[in-house]
Design a protein around this motif. Structure first.
Motif, PDB file in Angstrom:
ATOM      1  N   ILE A   8       0.850  -1.185   0.000  1.00 33.27           N
ATOM      2  CA  ILE A   8       0.000   0.000   0.000  1.00 33.27           C
ATOM      3  C   ILE A   8       0.889   1.239   0.000  1.00 33.27           C
ATOM      4  N   ASP A   9       0.806   2.000  -1.086  1.00 21.29           N
ATOM      5  CA  ASP A   9       1.618   3.213  -1.226  1.00 21.29           C
ATOM      6  C   ASP A   9       0.989   4.074  -2.306  1.00 21.29           C
ATOM      7  N   ASP A  10       1.049   5.395  -2.145  1.00 20.78           N
ATOM      8  CA  ASP A  10       0.475   6.292  -3.145  1.00 20.78           C
ATOM      9  C   ASP A  10       1.409   6.542  -4.325  1.00 20.78           C
ATOM     10  N   ASP A  11       2.657   6.091  -4.231  1.00 20.18           N
ATOM     11  CA  ASP A  11       3.629   6.321  -5.295  1.00 20.18           C
ATOM     12  C   ASP A  11       3.683   5.108  -6.238  1.00 20.18           C
ATOM     13  N   PRO A  12       3.267   5.281  -7.503  1.00 20.33           N
ATOM     14  CA  PRO A  12       3.243   4.149  -8.435  1.00 20.33           C
ATOM     15  C   PRO A  12       4.631   3.541  -8.690  1.00 20.33           C
ATOM     16  N   ILE A  13       5.680   4.351  -8.618  1.00 24.84           N
ATOM     17  CA  ILE A  13       7.040   3.833  -8.837  1.00 24.84           C
ATOM     18  C   ILE A  13       7.436   2.921  -7.677  1.00 24.84           C
ATOM     19  N   THR A  14       7.116   3.335  -6.453  1.00 24.33           N
ATOM     20  CA  THR A  14       7.398   2.497  -5.281  1.00 24.33           C
ATOM     21  C   THR A  14       6.651   1.177  -5.386  1.00 24.33           C
ATOM     22  N   LEU A  15       5.384   1.235  -5.801  1.00 19.92           N
ATOM     23  CA  LEU A  15       4.590   0.006  -5.938  1.00 19.92           C
ATOM     24  C   LEU A  15       5.180  -0.917  -6.997  1.00 19.92           C
ATOM     25  N   LYS A  53     -10.154 -16.435   4.872  1.00 21.85           N
ATOM     26  CA  LYS A  53      -8.940 -17.209   4.550  1.00 21.85           C
ATOM     27  C   LYS A  53      -8.174 -16.613   3.375  1.00 21.85           C
ATOM     28  N   ASN A  54      -8.807 -15.713   2.630  1.00 21.86           N
ATOM     29  CA  ASN A  54      -8.157 -15.106   1.475  1.00 21.86           C
ATOM     30  C   ASN A  54      -7.375 -13.838   1.834  1.00 21.86           C
ATOM     31  N   ALA A  55      -7.420 -13.432   3.106  1.00 24.62           N
ATOM     32  CA  ALA A  55      -6.681 -12.235   3.541  1.00 24.62           C
ATOM     33  C   ALA A  55      -5.182 -12.457   3.331  1.00 24.62           C
ATOM     34  N   PRO A  56      -4.437 -11.386   3.117  1.00 29.29           N
ATOM     35  CA  PRO A  56      -2.997 -11.534   2.867  1.00 29.29           C
ATOM     36  C   PRO A  56      -2.234 -11.993   4.108  1.00 29.29           C
ATOM     37  N   ASP A  57      -1.108 -12.642   3.850  1.00 30.91           N
ATOM     38  CA  ASP A  57      -0.211 -13.046   4.936  1.00 30.91           C
ATOM     39  C   ASP A  57       0.542 -11.831   5.465  1.00 30.91           C
ATOM     40  N   MET A  58       0.828 -10.902   4.547  1.00 29.38           N
ATOM     41  CA  MET A  58       1.640  -9.747   4.911  1.00 29.38           C
ATOM     42  C   MET A  58       1.204  -8.522   4.115  1.00 29.38           C
ATOM     43  N   VAL A  59       1.280  -7.350   4.771  1.00 31.81           N
ATOM     44  CA  VAL A  59       0.976  -6.078   4.121  1.00 31.81           C
ATOM     45  C   VAL A  59       2.137  -5.124   4.387  1.00 31.81           C
ATOM     46  N   PHE A  60       2.632  -4.508   3.320  1.00 35.27           N
ATOM     47  CA  PHE A  60       3.640  -3.456   3.425  1.00 35.27           C
ATOM     48  C   PHE A  60       2.892  -2.146   3.264  1.00 35.27           C
ATOM     49  N   ILE A  61       3.024  -1.234   4.245  1.00 31.61           N
ATOM     50  CA  ILE A  61       2.244   0.003   4.202  1.00 31.61           C
ATOM     51  C   ILE A  61       3.117   1.234   4.442  1.00 31.61           C
ATOM     52  N   ASP A  62       2.906   2.226   3.594  1.00 29.55           N
ATOM     53  CA  ASP A  62       3.548   3.529   3.760  1.00 29.55           C
ATOM     54  C   ASP A  62       2.742   4.323   4.784  1.00 29.55           C
ATOM     55  N   LEU A  63       3.360   5.267   5.447  1.00 30.01           N
ATOM     56  CA  LEU A  63       2.642   6.090   6.423  1.00 30.01           C
ATOM     57  C   LEU A  63       2.061   7.348   5.799  1.00 30.01           C
ATOM     58  N   ASN A  64       2.784   7.946   4.856  1.00 28.95           N
ATOM     59  CA  ASN A  64       2.380   9.226   4.281  1.00 28.95           C
ATOM     60  C   ASN A  64       1.678   9.029   2.941  1.00 28.95           C
ATOM     61  N   PRO A  66      -2.217  10.219   0.743  1.00 29.18           N
ATOM     62  CA  PRO A  66      -3.459  10.997   0.774  1.00 29.18           C
ATOM     63  C   PRO A  66      -4.661  10.074   1.026  1.00 29.18           C
ATOM     64  N   VAL A  67      -5.809  10.636   1.202  1.00 28.33           N
ATOM     65  CA  VAL A  67      -7.088   9.962   1.424  1.00 28.33           C
ATOM     66  C   VAL A  67      -7.131   9.335   2.818  1.00 28.33           C
ATOM     67  N   MET A  68      -6.347   8.292   3.050  1.00 26.36           N
ATOM     68  CA  MET A  68      -6.219   7.683   4.379  1.00 26.36           C
ATOM     69  C   MET A  68      -4.767   7.244   4.520  1.00 26.36           C
ATOM     70  N   ASN A  69      -4.036   7.865   5.446  1.00 30.39           N
ATOM     71  CA  ASN A  69      -2.619   7.524   5.595  1.00 30.39           C
ATOM     72  C   ASN A  69      -2.442   6.215   6.371  1.00 30.39           C
ATOM     73  N   GLY A  70      -1.205   5.810   6.525  1.00 34.12           N
ATOM     74  CA  GLY A  70      -0.909   4.545   7.190  1.00 34.12           C
ATOM     75  C   GLY A  70      -1.380   4.476   8.628  1.00 34.12           C
ATOM     76  N   TRP A  71      -1.193   5.563   9.379  1.00 33.51           N
ATOM     77  CA  TRP A  71      -1.648   5.575  10.779  1.00 33.51           C
ATOM     78  C   TRP A  71      -3.168   5.469  10.860  1.00 33.51           C
ATOM     79  N   GLU A  72      -3.858   6.234  10.001  1.00 33.58           N
ATOM     80  CA  GLU A  72      -5.325   6.190   9.992  1.00 33.58           C
ATOM     81  C   GLU A  72      -5.810   4.779   9.646  1.00 33.58           C
TER      82      GLU A  72
END
Length: 131
Positions: A8-15, A53-64, A66-72
Motif C-alpha cells: 500500500i503506497d500512493d507512489d506508483p514507482i514504489t509500488l 482465509k483469502n486475507a494476505p499473509d503480509m501487508v507493506f504500508i507507507d505512512l504518508n 493521501p485519502v487515508m494515511n498509514g496511521w489512519e
C-alpha cells in the motif's frame, strides 16, 4: 514463499519496484498493490464478508499517503478488530525512519517490522526467514 502480499503506497514507482523485487525473490505467490489506506480497508471488508482465509499473509504500508494515511489505516484496522480476525503481519515501509514513528508502530500488535524505502532483496530474504 508467502501465499499473498499487499503493498500500500500512493507512489506508483514504489509500488512497481516493490512488486518487481518481490517477484525476483519469489516472496509471494500473489502480490497486489493499493494506493491508500481507504482502498485497503475496503479490501479487508471484503475479506471479512466473503472469505477470511483469502486475507494476505503480509501487508507493506507507507505512512504518508493521501485519502487515508498509514496511521489512519492502522487505527481503523485495530478499531474494527481485524487484528483478531486475520493473521496478517504488517510491515511499515517508509522513506524516513523517525524514532517516534518506530515507537508508535510498536503500539499495534499486527505491525511486526519498520523498514526504510526502498525495499531490497536482502530485506525480503530476512523477512522470508522470519515468517
Amino acid at each position: 514463499m508467502l501465499r499473498k502480499v499487499i503493498c500500500i503506497d500512493d507512489d506508483p514507482i514504489t509500488l512497481m519496484l516493490c512488486k518487481k523485487v518481490m517477484e525476483r525473490v519469489e516472496f509471494a505467490s500473489e502480490i497486489n498493490t493499493l494506493q491508500n489506506g481507504e482502498e485497503a480497508i475496503k479490501q479487508f471488508e471484503d475479506y471479512e464478508k466473503i472469505d477470511t482465509k483469502n486475507a494476505p499473509d503480509m501487508v507493506f504500508i507507507d505512512l504518508n499517503m493521501p485519502v487515508m494515511n498509514g496511521w489512519e489505516f492502522l487505527d481503523e484496522y485495530f478499531k474494527r478488530e481485524y487484528h483478531k480476525k486475520f493473521k496478517t503481519h504488517f510491515i511499515v515501509l517508509c522513506s524516513t525512519i523517525d524514532p517516534k514513528d518506530v515507537e508508535k508502530s510498536k503500539l499495534y500488535s499486527m505491525v511486526v517490522d519498520f523498514l526504510s524505502k526502498p525495499i531490497t532483496k536482502t530485506m525480503l530474504e530476512e523477512l522470508k526467514s522470519k515468517y
